[in-house]
Design a protein around this motif. Structure first.
Motif, PDB file in Angstrom:
ATOM      1  N   ILE A 198       0.844  -1.198   0.000  1.00 12.61           N
ATOM      2  CA  ILE A 198       0.000   0.000   0.000  1.00 12.61           C
ATOM      3  C   ILE A 198       0.877   1.245   0.000  1.00 12.61           C
ATOM      4  CG2 ILE A 198      -1.651   1.352   1.364  1.00 12.61           C
ATOM      5  CD1 ILE A 198      -2.879  -1.377   2.221  1.00 12.61           C
ATOM      6  N   PHE A 199       1.950   1.210   0.764  1.00 11.28           N
ATOM      7  CA  PHE A 199       2.877   2.345   0.792  1.00 11.28           C
ATOM      8  C   PHE A 199       3.491   2.558  -0.594  1.00 11.28           C
ATOM      9  CE2 PHE A 199       7.135   4.110   1.296  1.00 11.28           C
ATOM     10  CZ  PHE A 199       6.845   5.286   1.978  1.00 11.28           C
ATOM     11  N   GLN A 200       3.917   1.473  -1.233  1.00 13.11           N
ATOM     12  CA  GLN A 200       4.512   1.577  -2.574  1.00 13.11           C
ATOM     13  C   GLN A 200       3.508   2.135  -3.581  1.00 13.11           C
ATOM     14  OE1 GLN A 200       6.303  -2.101  -3.911  1.00 13.11           O
ATOM     15  NE2 GLN A 200       7.227  -2.459  -1.923  1.00 13.11           N
ATOM     16  N   ILE A 201       2.262   1.662  -3.497  1.00 15.60           N
ATOM     17  CA  ILE A 201       1.229   2.151  -4.413  1.00 15.60           C
ATOM     18  C   ILE A 201       0.993   3.637  -4.178  1.00 15.60           C
ATOM     19  CG2 ILE A 201      -1.210   1.991  -5.068  1.00 15.60           C
ATOM     20  CD1 ILE A 201      -1.019  -1.028  -4.186  1.00 15.60           C
ATOM     21  N   ASN A 202       0.875   4.011  -2.912  1.00 18.98           N
ATOM     22  CA  ASN A 202       0.617   5.410  -2.567  1.00 18.98           C
ATOM     23  C   ASN A 202       1.726   6.314  -3.102  1.00 18.98           C
ATOM     24  OD1 ASN A 202      -1.021   7.330  -1.456  1.00 18.98           O
ATOM     25  ND2 ASN A 202      -0.435   6.939   0.650  1.00 18.98           N
ATOM     26  N   THR A 203       2.961   5.890  -2.940  1.00 18.77           N
ATOM     27  CA  THR A 203       4.100   6.665  -3.425  1.00 18.77           C
ATOM     28  C   THR A 203       4.067   6.771  -4.951  1.00 18.77           C
ATOM     29  OG1 THR A 203       5.421   5.929  -1.544  1.00 18.77           O
ATOM     30  CG2 THR A 203       6.625   6.812  -3.433  1.00 18.77           C
ATOM     31  N   ALA A 204       3.797   5.657  -5.614  1.00 19.10           N
ATOM     32  CA  ALA A 204       3.751   5.647  -7.076  1.00 19.10           C
ATOM     33  C   ALA A 204       2.576   6.474  -7.603  1.00 19.10           C
ATOM     34  CB  ALA A 204       3.671   4.215  -7.592  1.00 19.10           C
ATOM     35  N   VAL A 205       1.439   6.457  -6.904  1.00 17.70           N
ATOM     36  CA  VAL A 205       0.287   7.253  -7.325  1.00 17.70           C
ATOM     37  C   VAL A 205       0.618   8.741  -7.200  1.00 17.70           C
ATOM     38  CG1 VAL A 205      -2.090   7.895  -6.724  1.00 17.70           C
ATOM     39  CG2 VAL A 205      -1.475   5.497  -6.935  1.00 17.70           C
ATOM     40  N   SER A 206       1.344   9.115  -6.173  1.00 16.88           N
ATOM     41  CA  SER A 206       1.767  10.514  -6.036  1.00 16.88           C
ATOM     42  C   SER A 206       2.644  10.920  -7.213  1.00 16.88           C
ATOM     43  CB  SER A 206       2.524  10.726  -4.725  1.00 16.88           C
ATOM     44  OG  SER A 206       1.673  10.542  -3.634  1.00 16.88           O
ATOM     45  N   THR A 207       3.566  10.059  -7.597  1.00 15.28           N
ATOM     46  CA  THR A 207       4.418  10.316  -8.760  1.00 15.28           C
ATOM     47  C   THR A 207       3.565  10.421 -10.022  1.00 15.28           C
ATOM     48  OG1 THR A 207       6.269   9.146  -7.751  1.00 15.28           O
ATOM     49  CG2 THR A 207       6.323   9.395 -10.149  1.00 15.28           C
ATOM     50  N   PHE A 208       2.611   9.507 -10.156  1.00 18.16           N
ATOM     51  CA  PHE A 208       1.723   9.496 -11.309  1.00 18.16           C
ATOM     52  C   PHE A 208       0.933  10.809 -11.392  1.00 18.16           C
ATOM     53  CE2 PHE A 208      -2.245   8.276 -13.513  1.00 18.16           C
ATOM     54  CZ  PHE A 208      -1.731   7.675 -14.645  1.00 18.16           C
ATOM     55  N   GLN A 209       0.403  11.258 -10.259  1.00 19.06           N
ATOM     56  CA  GLN A 209      -0.358  12.508 -10.228  1.00 19.06           C
ATOM     57  C   GLN A 209       0.524  13.700 -10.611  1.00 19.06           C
ATOM     58  OE1 GLN A 209      -1.808  12.063  -6.198  1.00 19.06           O
ATOM     59  NE2 GLN A 209      -3.876  11.589  -6.913  1.00 19.06           N
ATOM     60  N   ARG A 210       1.757  13.690 -10.158  1.00 15.57           N
ATOM     61  CA  ARG A 210       2.682  14.769 -10.512  1.00 15.57           C
ATOM     62  C   ARG A 210       2.924  14.781 -12.026  1.00 15.57           C
ATOM     63  NH1 ARG A 210       7.773  14.513 -11.545  1.00 15.57           N
ATOM     64  NH2 ARG A 210       8.048  12.477 -10.588  1.00 15.57           N
ATOM     65  N   LYS A 227       4.862   3.990 -18.073  1.00 12.80           N
ATOM     66  CA  LYS A 227       5.623   3.043 -17.249  1.00 12.80           C
ATOM     67  C   LYS A 227       5.170   3.082 -15.797  1.00 12.80           C
ATOM     68  CE  LYS A 227       9.755   2.784 -20.093  1.00 12.80           C
ATOM     69  NZ  LYS A 227      11.166   3.091 -20.216  1.00 12.80           N
ATOM     70  N   THR A 228       4.873   4.279 -15.295  1.00 18.51           N
ATOM     71  CA  THR A 228       4.399   4.409 -13.920  1.00 18.51           C
ATOM     72  C   THR A 228       3.048   3.720 -13.765  1.00 18.51           C
ATOM     73  OG1 THR A 228       5.598   6.496 -13.677  1.00 18.51           O
ATOM     74  CG2 THR A 228       3.874   6.044 -12.065  1.00 18.51           C
ATOM     75  N   ARG A 229       2.181   3.890 -14.752  1.00 20.24           N
ATOM     76  CA  ARG A 229       0.858   3.246 -14.727  1.00 20.24           C
ATOM     77  C   ARG A 229       1.019   1.729 -14.685  1.00 20.24           C
ATOM     78  NH1 ARG A 229      -1.517   5.409 -19.233  1.00 20.24           N
ATOM     79  NH2 ARG A 229      -2.626   7.001 -18.074  1.00 20.24           N
ATOM     80  N   LEU A 230       1.912   1.189 -15.501  1.00 18.57           N
ATOM     81  CA  LEU A 230       2.145  -0.265 -15.519  1.00 18.57           C
ATOM     82  C   LEU A 230       2.716  -0.747 -14.186  1.00 18.57           C
ATOM     83  CD1 LEU A 230       3.632  -0.804 -19.098  1.00 18.57           C
ATOM     84  CD2 LEU A 230       1.313  -1.304 -18.306  1.00 18.57           C
ATOM     85  N   HIS A 231       3.651   0.026 -13.634  1.00 23.25           N
ATOM     86  CA  HIS A 231       4.254  -0.337 -12.348  1.00 23.25           C
ATOM     87  C   HIS A 231       3.188  -0.380 -11.249  1.00 23.25           C
ATOM     88  CE1 HIS A 231       6.966  -0.466  -8.926  1.00 23.25           C
ATOM     89  NE2 HIS A 231       6.403   0.639  -8.470  1.00 23.25           N
TER      90      HIS A 231
END
Length: 176
Positions: free
Chosen positions: A30-42, A62-66
């Protein structure tokens, strides 16, 4: 277990609680997803700006796939933790913790879905900016103007035959 314990030569605990490990794996996911979603939003917020380039679109993809892969893995771990909670004698606090993790997982998925909708809207509304340095000097102003409303792939298809015709010295007529 700490680094000091390892340095002192203390053996690693072999009696770890597997149900606790599953919950920790879910929390980590969940932490990894949350961090990646923040990157995705940016990255999504950069769409439509001068920094909107094909490279940015690739990073977004690539972020979406990750995120999708981490969601898949975390979902499986959450399911496993939930099944363990129902099958064995598990403390009430562990069940509460897992329920909170499931709620957090749903919340981060909802954020990701919102970001994906916004990304889809912006990706269709804005074309990525292709820096002038990327375009070879043999392109004419009319070729650049013709292709400004096209995707990068469409631009390449429109301009490449013209360059080939110049090199081979025979005209190619393109119909749009």
């Amino acid at each position: 277990m700490s680094f000091q314990d390892l340095e002192a030569g203390r053996p690693m605990s072999s009696r770890r609680d597997p149900t606790l490990d599953a919950s920790q794996a879910v929390a980590s996911g969940i932490f990894q997803i949350n961090t990646a979603v923040s990157t995705f939003q940016r990255l999504v917020n950069t769409l439509g700006t001068p920094k909107d380039t094909p490279d940015l679109r690739e990073k977004l993809h690539k972020t979406r796939l990750h995120i999708g892969q981490v969601v898949k893995d975390t979902s499986a771990k959450l399911k496993q933790a939930s099944e363990t909670d129902h099958r064995t004698e598990v403390s009430a606090s562990k069940k509460i913790t897992d329920a909170k993790l499931a709620k957090d997982f749903q919340a981060v998925l909802k954020e990701f879905q919102k970001a994906q909708r916004l990304a889809a809207e912006r990706e269709t509304a804005y074309a990525p900016l292709v820096p002038q340095a990327v375009l070879p000097s043999s392109y004419t102003a009319s070729e650049i103007a013709i292709s400004s409303d096209k995707s990068p792939e469409q631009r390449a298809l429109l301009v490449e035959p013209r360059r080939a015709s110049e090199e081979l010295n025979f005209p190619i007529v393109l119909y749009n």
